[in-house]
Write an enzyme that holds these catalytic residues in place. Sequence first.
Site, PDB file in Angstrom:
ATOM      1  CB  SER A 186      -0.911   0.008   1.233  1.00 55.15           C
ATOM      2  OG  SER A 186      -0.153   0.114   2.414  1.00 55.15           O
TER       3      SER A 186
ATOM      4  CB  THR B  83      -2.140   5.206   4.049  1.00 56.51           C
ATOM      5  OG1 THR B  83      -2.959   5.416   2.912  1.00 56.51           O
ATOM      6  CG2 THR B  83      -1.352   6.479   4.339  1.00 56.51           C
TER       7      THR B  83
ATOM      8  CB  THR C  31      -0.748   6.186   0.539  1.00 60.09           C
ATOM      9  OG1 THR C  31      -1.636   5.112   0.215  1.00 60.09           O
ATOM     10  CG2 THR C  31      -1.247   7.427  -0.170  1.00 60.09           C
TER      11      THR C  31
ATOM     12  NE  ARG D 135      -8.532   7.955  -4.432  1.00 61.67           N
ATOM     13  CZ  ARG D 135      -8.015   7.605  -3.257  1.00 61.67           C
ATOM     14  NH1 ARG D 135      -6.745   7.281  -3.151  1.00 61.67           N
ATOM     15  NH2 ARG D 135      -8.763   7.586  -2.173  1.00 61.67           N
TER      16      ARG D 135
ATOM     17  CB  THR E 204      -5.106   4.643   7.184  1.00 58.25           C
ATOM     18  OG1 THR E 204      -5.570   4.250   8.474  1.00 58.25           O
ATOM     19  CG2 THR E 204      -3.644   5.001   7.276  1.00 58.25           C
ATOM     20  N   GLY E 205      -7.508   4.657   5.271  1.00 55.82           N
ATOM     21  CA  GLY E 205      -8.829   4.210   4.859  1.00 55.82           C
ATOM     22  C   GLY E 205      -9.343   5.027   3.686  1.00 55.82           C
TER      23      GLY E 205
END
Length: 319
Positions: A47, A164, A182, A192, A215-216
């Site tokens: 990631s 991340t 990340t 993106r 994160t997420g």
Amino acid sequence: MPSIIVASGNGASALPAGIRILARGGSALDAVEACAKIIEADPSDTSVGRGGKPNVLGVVELDASIMDGTTHRTGAVAALAGFLHPISVARAVMDRTPHVFLVGEGASRFAREIGATRTQNLTPSTRKLWVERLRKAGETPSSVRRRAKLLPVVRKTVKEERGTVNFLAVDRHGDVASAVTTSGWAYKYPGRVGDSPIIGAGNYSDSRYGAAACTGYGELAIRSVTAKTAVDRLASGMPIDVAARAAIEDANALEDAAFNIVVLSADGAHASATNRQGRRYVWMTATMSEPATALRAWVPQARRGSRSSRATVRAGSLR
Ligand code: ASP
């Protein structure tokens, strides 16, 4: 002032190196950059950096940001391809340019100009995963590259699959700093950009109060300006664990998607929260011989039919 570094769970292996910097009187800023570089160079973390998952076209586009909480100087890069250490390019944006954020081609040009280390971030194993994901979407590397319209493919390739690493630190002088790096959302639409390089969304530091990083599902952190809001909550006197949980409640009110935060206060207290059970975060101080791990506080999505769940929609549907 006790020195401490706090990180997302995948940052554990970097903490001893960061703590060594703090223990010899180095700055929080140097420590968080050094930690981020270790994870960026580790191909086993899919990631972040080298070995990070690519966009739908097979290009590993990296996002990173760094912030000095004392001066509020920041540097960030987004959609940077072909360099080993996006965090150091972000640091150079901060230290060497009159700007705070470079993206895409301009970020690459700047990275070349400062002699940043180049690399192919797509590894044989992440290439294999990409080809497999394309195959499930009815595509091949050459067919997807010929596509005029990518959105129909991206609708099939993106799943809840992101990651991340973030590092927050306080040094012995009381300076706070944060770094986030990340490869973003796996198999994303080219260009993106998530929350990680966006100061205030995925990363924020203020040496008076503390720091926070997310994160997420980064789109939620952008929409709620989550990291800055968490630091503002510390500034208002909210207890740190309540501030961490409040960030997840904000995210939960928007969409049903994985979301996590770590928060560090200027006096070295820390907390973390998540809406997915069982997630961990890590920290280390100069008196510890190895990093400590703890479960993030779990703030589940409201159950179906409740008031706040009616306001939520499925994340990532790319309608
Ligand atoms: N927040 C990152 C992004 O949206 C991904 C992650 O941390 O899972 O790009």
